[in-house]
Enzyme design. Structure first.
Site, short mmCIF file in Angstrom:
data_model
loop_
_atom_site.label_atom_id
_atom_site.label_comp_id
_atom_site.label_asym_id
_atom_site.label_seq_id
_atom_site.Cartn_x
_atom_site.Cartn_y
_atom_site.Cartn_z
CE1 TYR A 5 -1.61 -4.65 1.06
CE2 TYR A 5 -3.52 -3.54 2.02
CZ TYR A 5 -2.93 -4.23 0.98
OH TYR A 5 -3.64 -4.49 -0.16
CD GLU A 62 -0.97 -4.99 -2.63
OE1 GLU A 62 -1.94 -5.59 -2.16
OE2 GLU A 62 -0.07 -5.55 -3.29
#
Ligand code: GDP
Ligand code: MN
Length: 396
Positions: free
Chosen positions: A109, A197
């Site tokens: 991530y 993101e």
């Protein structure tokens, strides 16, 4: 402003970031021809909606032949996809991304967001990437590593390196990960993002670093200098009430509840929302009408709040300065006429708290109005409490 994944990836590609080959598709036919153009044994068919959680909801599927692409595209296009981010009403899939499938060794991530406390961009990373990142953040926050970025220096090599090691990127891919992080930061700054993101950022079986999913959010106030991005706005993804309000010059944000409020000034509007919540109400919206009290504007605000039966009551909280309280009171009565035709009542109870210039005149007008369900409240607290009670009573 949000954009779709395939648009985000196109932007990142321009910064030299490693993104899988892919093409958007708006029809089943286009999905099949684009899959053929990619000329690869396995493609991923991905629903394009402004929400994450598609993988778990069946919106991301692998296809190994033209027939499979056709079947998946047929299933997804026009489908209402409900994910943990869309709300129960879901979102209609109108676009797909057809992408060359990646061979994934590990999912990470990585994201960039503006941190208010340090007034800087923070890069966050985790080795627990993929579809469970919310769970990681809630249960094991120590697994999310942060690097605060000095706006003058930018993302320093040592910081990117420190992140890459902290999230356990293997030695063979460290340099590629560092370079990807730095390019992502450059894209964030150049495009005036408010959020970027990547979940997941993947390590492939041949140790490449690939951006497998991308979510870009832009600062609306900077869109004037990015006409190419402004063009990507997909109105079908936005709240229709917010769109109508913006066109009418109203600062309106839908909060989903049923106790509406109309306030002047952003600070007072936020305090009003807090107070409604304090008394147990669910605020329907944030609405700052600013310094303009024209009856047409008040009527417009009322009709937006009432649209679709959302508001079960309205709290008008005005501090008269530029707006004179008597004009506001007249505006509410005229709005009642515009909305209800005969002007004898409003569809829901309205509590009005006025303070400031010409307040006595304003209250007098409200006291004498023939409209049956408009109530003058002497204080902000009292008004908030009263409207929450009226809405609760209307629901029982
Ligand atoms: P999201 O669920 O909306 O965040 O959609 P993502 O784009 O993140 O995809 C969800 C998941 O699908 C990823 O975490 C991967 O596990 C899987 N996935 C996506 N693309 C590929 C691919 O090219 N190959 C493989 N094997 N899995 C993929
Ligand atoms: Mn994702």
């Amino acid at each position: 402003m949000n954009i779709h994944e395939y648009q985000s990836k196109q932007i990142l590609r321009e910064f030299g970031i490693n993104v899988p080959n892919g093409l958007p598709a708006f029809s089943v036919h286009e999905a099949v021809t684009n899959a053929e153009k990619l000329d690869t044994p396995v493609v991923v068919v991905k629903a394009q909606i402004h929400a994450g959680g598609r993988g778990k909801a069946g919106g991301v599927k692998l296809a190994k032949s033209a027939e499979e692409v056709r079947a998946v595209a047929q299933e997804l296009l026009g489908k209402v996809l409900v994910t943990h981010q869309t709300g129960p009403e879901g979102k209609v899939v109108e676009r797909l991304l057809i992408e060359e499938a990646s061979k994934i060794k590990k999912e990470y991530y990585l994201s960039f967001i503006i941190d208010r406390h340090t007034a800087s961009v923070v890069m966050m990373g985790s080795e627990e990437g993929g579809v469970e990142i919310e769970k990681v953040a809630a249960e094991t926050p120590e697994k999310i590593i942060k690097e605060y970025i000095d706006p003058v220096i930018g993302l320093a090599g040592f910081q990117a390196m420190r992140m890459a090691y902290a999230i356990n990127i293997p030695e063979a891919a460290i340099r590629r990960a560092v370079s990807t992080m730095q390019k992502l930061y450059t894209a964030f700054v150049d495009k005036d993002c408010s959020q970027l993101e990547i979940n997941p950022l993947v390590l492939t079986e041949d140790d490449k670093i690939v951006v497998l999913d991308a979510k870009l959010n832009f600062d609306d106030s900077a869109l004037f200098r990015h006409s190419d991005i402004a063009m990507l706005r997909d109105e079908s993804e936005e709240d229709p009430k917010e769109r109508i309000a913006a066109a009418a010059g109203l600062n309106y944000v839908n909060l989903g509840g049923d106790v509406a409020c109309m306030v002047n000034g952003a600070g007072l509007a936020m305090a009003t929302v807090d107070m409604l919540k304090f008394y147990g109400g669910e605020p329907a919206n944030f609405l700052d009408v600013g310094g303009d009290s024209a009856p047409e504007k008040i009527a417009k605000a009322f009709s937006i709040m009432l649209e679709g039966g959302q508001a079960k009551g309205i709290f008008v909280n005005i501090m008269g300065g530029i707006n004179r309280c008597d004009n506001i009171a007249k505006g509410i009565i005229e709005a009642a006429h515009i909305i209800s035709k005969d002007g004898s009542s409003l569809p829901v109870p309205v509590v009005v708290r006025l303070e400031g210039s010409m307040v006595e005149e304003g209250r007098e007008i409200l006291r004498n109005t023939p409209i049956t369900n408009v109530f003058a409240a002497p204080t902000m607290e009292g008004g908030a409490e009263q409207i929450v009670k009226l809405v609760a009573a209307a629901k029982n």
